[in-house]
Design an enzyme around this catalytic site. Structure first.
Site, PDB file in Angstrom:
ATOM      1  N   SER A  58      -0.963 -34.186  16.667  1.00 10.63           N
ATOM      2  CA  SER A  58      -0.679 -32.750  16.762  1.00 10.63           C
ATOM      3  C   SER A  58       0.313 -32.351  15.679  1.00 10.63           C
ATOM      4  O   SER A  58       1.443 -32.847  15.644  1.00 10.63           O
ATOM      5  CB  SER A  58      -0.082 -32.409  18.126  1.00 10.63           C
ATOM      6  OG  SER A  58       0.448 -31.094  18.074  1.00 10.63           O
TER       7      SER A  58
ATOM      8  N   HIS B   6      -5.046 -32.193  15.417  1.00 11.58           N
ATOM      9  CA  HIS B   6      -4.905 -31.282  16.556  1.00 11.58           C
ATOM     10  C   HIS B   6      -4.004 -30.121  16.161  1.00 11.58           C
ATOM     11  O   HIS B   6      -2.860 -30.317  15.729  1.00 11.58           O
ATOM     12  CB  HIS B   6      -4.314 -32.072  17.733  1.00 11.58           C
ATOM     13  CG  HIS B   6      -4.206 -31.283  19.009  1.00 11.58           C
ATOM     14  ND1 HIS B   6      -5.256 -31.125  19.876  1.00 11.58           N
ATOM     15  CD2 HIS B   6      -3.159 -30.645  19.560  1.00 11.58           C
ATOM     16  CE1 HIS B   6      -4.859 -30.408  20.923  1.00 11.58           C
ATOM     17  NE2 HIS B   6      -3.579 -30.095  20.757  1.00 11.58           N
TER      18      HIS B   6
ATOM     19  N   ASP C  47      -2.275 -26.647  17.390  1.00  8.44           N
ATOM     20  CA  ASP C  47      -1.852 -25.894  18.571  1.00  8.44           C
ATOM     21  C   ASP C  47      -1.589 -24.435  18.217  1.00  8.44           C
ATOM     22  O   ASP C  47      -0.602 -24.111  17.557  1.00  8.44           O
ATOM     23  CB  ASP C  47      -0.567 -26.508  19.145  1.00  8.44           C
ATOM     24  CG  ASP C  47      -0.829 -27.838  19.819  1.00  8.44           C
ATOM     25  OD1 ASP C  47      -1.703 -27.895  20.699  1.00  8.44           O
ATOM     26  OD2 ASP C  47      -0.155 -28.828  19.457  1.00  8.44           O
TER      27      ASP C  47
ATOM     28  N   MET D 105      -0.502 -20.898  19.591  1.00  9.54           N
ATOM     29  CA  MET D 105       0.213 -20.307  20.744  1.00  9.54           C
ATOM     30  C   MET D 105       0.534 -18.855  20.434  1.00  9.54           C
ATOM     31  O   MET D 105       0.945 -18.531  19.315  1.00  9.54           O
ATOM     32  CB  MET D 105       1.514 -21.059  21.005  1.00  9.54           C
ATOM     33  CG  MET D 105       1.347 -22.558  21.201  1.00  9.54           C
ATOM     34  SD  MET D 105       2.910 -23.308  21.667  1.00  9.54           S
ATOM     35  CE  MET D 105       2.493 -25.057  21.529  1.00  9.54           C
TER      36      MET D 105
ATOM     37  N   HIS E  34      -6.569 -26.221  19.564  1.00  9.62           N
ATOM     38  CA  HIS E  34      -6.191 -26.039  20.969  1.00  9.62           C
ATOM     39  C   HIS E  34      -5.573 -24.654  21.097  1.00  9.62           C
ATOM     40  O   HIS E  34      -4.443 -24.425  20.662  1.00  9.62           O
ATOM     41  CB  HIS E  34      -5.198 -27.148  21.370  1.00  9.62           C
ATOM     42  CG  HIS E  34      -4.663 -27.020  22.765  1.00  9.62           C
ATOM     43  ND1 HIS E  34      -3.561 -27.733  23.201  1.00  9.62           N
ATOM     44  CD2 HIS E  34      -5.076 -26.292  23.823  1.00  9.62           C
ATOM     45  CE1 HIS E  34      -3.325 -27.433  24.468  1.00  9.62           C
ATOM     46  NE2 HIS E  34      -4.226 -26.552  24.873  1.00  9.62           N
TER      47      HIS E  34
ATOM     48  N   MET F 174      -3.807 -21.948  23.005  1.00 11.10           N
ATOM     49  CA  MET F 174      -2.978 -21.593  24.161  1.00 11.10           C
ATOM     50  C   MET F 174      -2.698 -20.110  24.052  1.00 11.10           C
ATOM     51  O   MET F 174      -1.584 -19.682  23.713  1.00 11.10           O
ATOM     52  CB  MET F 174      -1.701 -22.442  24.154  1.00 11.10           C
ATOM     53  CG  MET F 174      -1.970 -23.882  24.593  1.00 11.10           C
ATOM     54  SD  MET F 174      -0.679 -25.019  24.064  1.00 11.10           S
ATOM     55  CE  MET F 174      -1.218 -25.334  22.390  1.00 11.10           C
TER      56      MET F 174
ATOM     57  N   MET G  50      -4.300 -31.277  30.486  1.00 12.38           N
ATOM     58  CA  MET G  50      -2.925 -31.240  29.974  1.00 12.38           C
ATOM     59  C   MET G  50      -2.049 -32.179  30.802  1.00 12.38           C
ATOM     60  O   MET G  50      -2.070 -32.139  32.033  1.00 12.38           O
ATOM     61  CB  MET G  50      -2.349 -29.831  30.043  1.00 12.38           C
ATOM     62  CG  MET G  50      -2.949 -28.844  29.031  1.00 12.38           C
ATOM     63  SD  MET G  50      -2.781 -29.349  27.299  1.00 12.38           S
ATOM     64  CE  MET G  50      -0.988 -29.371  27.102  1.00 12.38           C
TER      65      MET G  50
ATOM     66  N   GLY H 162       2.979 -25.545  25.812  1.00 10.78           N
ATOM     67  CA  GLY H 162       3.958 -24.672  25.176  1.00 10.78           C
ATOM     68  C   GLY H 162       4.882 -25.369  24.199  1.00 10.78           C
ATOM     69  O   GLY H 162       5.282 -24.761  23.212  1.00 10.78           O
TER      70      GLY H 162
ATOM     71  N   GLY I  89       7.144 -32.772  22.664  1.00  6.38           N
ATOM     72  CA  GLY I  89       8.284 -33.596  23.032  1.00  6.38           C
ATOM     73  C   GLY I  89       8.630 -33.627  24.507  1.00  6.38           C
ATOM     74  O   GLY I  89       9.712 -34.083  24.883  1.00  6.38           O
TER      75      GLY I  89
ATOM     76  N   ASP J 245      -3.237 -34.489  26.535  1.00  2.00           N
ATOM     77  CA  ASP J 245      -2.333 -33.876  25.561  1.00  2.00           C
ATOM     78  C   ASP J 245      -0.990 -33.629  26.233  1.00  2.00           C
ATOM     79  O   ASP J 245      -0.915 -32.878  27.215  1.00  2.00           O
ATOM     80  CB  ASP J 245      -2.965 -32.568  25.071  1.00  2.00           C
ATOM     81  CG  ASP J 245      -2.118 -31.815  24.053  1.00  2.00           C
ATOM     82  OD1 ASP J 245      -1.102 -32.368  23.577  1.00  2.00           O
ATOM     83  OD2 ASP J 245      -2.491 -30.666  23.724  1.00  2.00           O
ATOM     84  N   GLY J 246       0.046 -34.257  25.670  1.00  2.00           N
ATOM     85  CA  GLY J 246       1.406 -34.032  26.142  1.00  2.00           C
ATOM     86  C   GLY J 246       2.072 -35.322  26.590  1.00  2.00           C
ATOM     87  O   GLY J 246       1.621 -35.954  27.538  1.00  2.00           O
TER      88      GLY J 246
ATOM     89  N   GLY K  91       1.838 -35.826  19.349  1.00  2.00           N
ATOM     90  CA  GLY K  91       2.620 -35.114  18.355  1.00  2.00           C
ATOM     91  C   GLY K  91       3.837 -35.912  17.945  1.00  2.00           C
ATOM     92  O   GLY K  91       3.850 -36.575  16.906  1.00  2.00           O
ATOM     93  N   SER K  92       4.861 -35.888  18.803  1.00  2.00           N
ATOM     94  CA  SER K  92       6.114 -36.556  18.427  1.00  2.00           C
ATOM     95  C   SER K  92       5.937 -38.063  18.247  1.00  2.00           C
ATOM     96  O   SER K  92       6.603 -38.659  17.392  1.00  2.00           O
ATOM     97  CB  SER K  92       7.207 -36.244  19.449  1.00  2.00           C
ATOM     98  OG  SER K  92       6.697 -36.195  20.752  1.00  2.00           O
TER      99      SER K  92
HETATM  100  C1  DX5 Z   1       1.879 -28.774  23.919  1.00  2.73           C
HETATM  101  C2  DX5 Z   1       0.820 -28.986  22.861  1.00  2.73           C
HETATM  102  C3  DX5 Z   1       0.717 -30.390  22.451  1.00  2.73           C
HETATM  103  C4  DX5 Z   1       1.962 -30.947  21.792  1.00  2.73           C
HETATM  104  C5  DX5 Z   1       2.067 -32.389  22.166  1.00  2.73           C
HETATM  105  O1  DX5 Z   1       1.686 -27.566  24.543  1.00  2.73           O
HETATM  106  O2  DX5 Z   1      -0.461 -28.596  23.354  1.00  2.73           O
HETATM  107  O3  DX5 Z   1      -0.413 -30.616  21.625  1.00  2.73           O
HETATM  108  O4  DX5 Z   1       1.943 -30.813  20.400  1.00  2.73           O
HETATM  109  O5  DX5 Z   1       3.282 -32.887  21.717  1.00  2.73           O
HETATM  110  P1  DX5 Z   1       3.864 -34.291  22.206  1.00  2.73           P
HETATM  111  O6  DX5 Z   1       2.840 -35.344  21.861  1.00  2.73           O
HETATM  112  O7  DX5 Z   1       5.120 -34.428  21.447  1.00  2.73           O
HETATM  113  O8  DX5 Z   1       4.069 -34.201  23.701  1.00  2.73           O
HETATM  114 ZN    ZN Z   2      -2.222 -29.264  22.157  1.00  6.33          ZN
END
Ligand code: DX5
Ligand code: ZN
Length: 224
Positions: free
Chosen positions: A11, A34, A36, A38, A67, A69, A138, A143, A146, A176-177, A198-199
Site C-alpha cells: 500500500s 495498492h 488507497d 479516501m 481501494h 474508501m 478489512m 482510514g 499503521g 488489508d490492515g 503498507g507499513s
Molecule cells: C487503511 C488502508 C490500508 C493501509 C494499510 O484504511 O486501506 O491499505 O494502507 O496499512 P498498514 O499495512 O500499515 O496497516
Molecule cells: Zn487499503
C-alpha cells in the site's frame, strides 16, 4: 492442486508521496500496487483522487489495485477502471447497487472488488460471489495505515473462504490492515490469498525483501 498463488500488494499510503516514482522502484516484486483513495466522508482521512491515480498508473510497473474508501462509489469507481486500474474495489457499506456497479467495472475491463469493514457481515455476498473478482475483508477500521490487525475478523474470512470453496468460486480473498510478518500467517490460514501491507513493506529497510518474507510466510500457512 499446485502451490497456493499468493499475492502481495504493498500500500502506497505508507510511501513518500512526493517521491512516488522512487518508492514504486523499491517494490519491484509487488504483484499489484495498492492505492488507497479516501474522501474524508466515508473515512475520516483524505488522500488523493483520479488525477493522482492516473499518474501513478502511468508510471507504475505493477498493475494497480485501487481501494476506494469513498461515498457514492457508483459515481466515481468507473473512472478508475477507465484510467486503467487493473482492479477497483469499493465498499459494500457505501454502495447502493453493488452488483450493478461490479458489472460496470467488469464491462470496462477491470477486476471488480468489494470491501467490508470489520463489523460488516459477509453473508449477503454469498449468493452473488460470481459477480466479484475479489472480496476485501478489512482487518482494521479503514482510514489509516499503521493500525493493529484485528484477529476477530478471521472467523468471517474463514466463513467466506469455506463458502467460496463450496461453490467452486475463484474469487480472490484479500485482507488489508495490520498485515506483517507476525500476522500474515493467521490470515493465510483463514483463507486469504491476497495481502495488502503498507507499513510492513515501506517501513522496512529493504521493501522488496519484506515482500518476499511476507510471501514466504503466507505460502507456508495458506491451506486451501
Ligand atoms: C487503511 C488502508 C490500508 C493501509 C494499510 O484504511 O486501506 O491499505 O494502507 O496499512 P498498514 O499495512 O500499515 O496497516
Ligand atoms: Zn487499503
Amino acid at each position: 492442486m499446485g502451490p497456493a498463488r499468493i499475492r502481495i500488494n504493498p500500500s502506497i499510503l505508507a510511501a513518500d508521496f512526493v517521491n512516488m516514482q522512487a518508492e514504486l522502484d523499491r517494490i519491484s516484486s509487488a504483484d499489484f500496487v495498492h492505492v488507497d483513495v479516501m474522501d474524508n466522508h466515508f473515512v475520516p482521512n483524505l488522500t488523493f483522487g483520479p488525477q493522482m491515480v492516473e499518474r501513478i498508473q502511468a508510471t507504475s510497473p505493477a498493475p494497480l489495485d485501487v481501494h476506494l474508501m469513498i461515498d457514492d462509489p457508483g459515481r466515481w469507481a468507473p473512472g478508475y477502471a477507465e484510467l486503467g486500474a487493473a482492479s477497483v474495489t469499493f465498499h459494500l457499506e457505501a454502495a447502493t447497487e453493488p452488483v450493478d456497479l461490479a458489472r460496470r467495472l467488469r464491462d470496462i475491463g477491470a477486476r471488480a472488488g468489494i470491501a467490508v469493514k470489520p463489523a460488516t457481515p459477509v453473508e449477503s455476498l454469498f449468493d452473488v460471489l460470481g459477480e466479484f473478482d475479489q472480496i476485501l475483508v478489512m482487518t482494521v477500521e479503514p482510514g489509516f495505515g499503521g493500525q493493529s490487525f484485528m484477529p476477530e475478523t478471521m472467523p468471517k474470512l474463514r466463513r467466506l473462504a469455506d463458502e467460496a470453496r463450496r461453490r467452486g468460486s475463484e474469487v480472490w480473498l484479500q485482507v488489508d490492515g495490520g498485515i506483517g510478518e507476525s500476522t500474515i500467517a493467521q490470515a493465510a490460514e483463514a483463507g486469504a490469498d491476497t495481502f495488502v501491507a503498507g507499513s510492513a513493506v515501506f517501513g522496512a529497510g529493504d521493501p522488496d525483501a519484506a515482500i518476499e518474507a511476507l510471501r514466504t510466510a503466507a505460502a507456508r500457512a495458506h491451506v486451501h
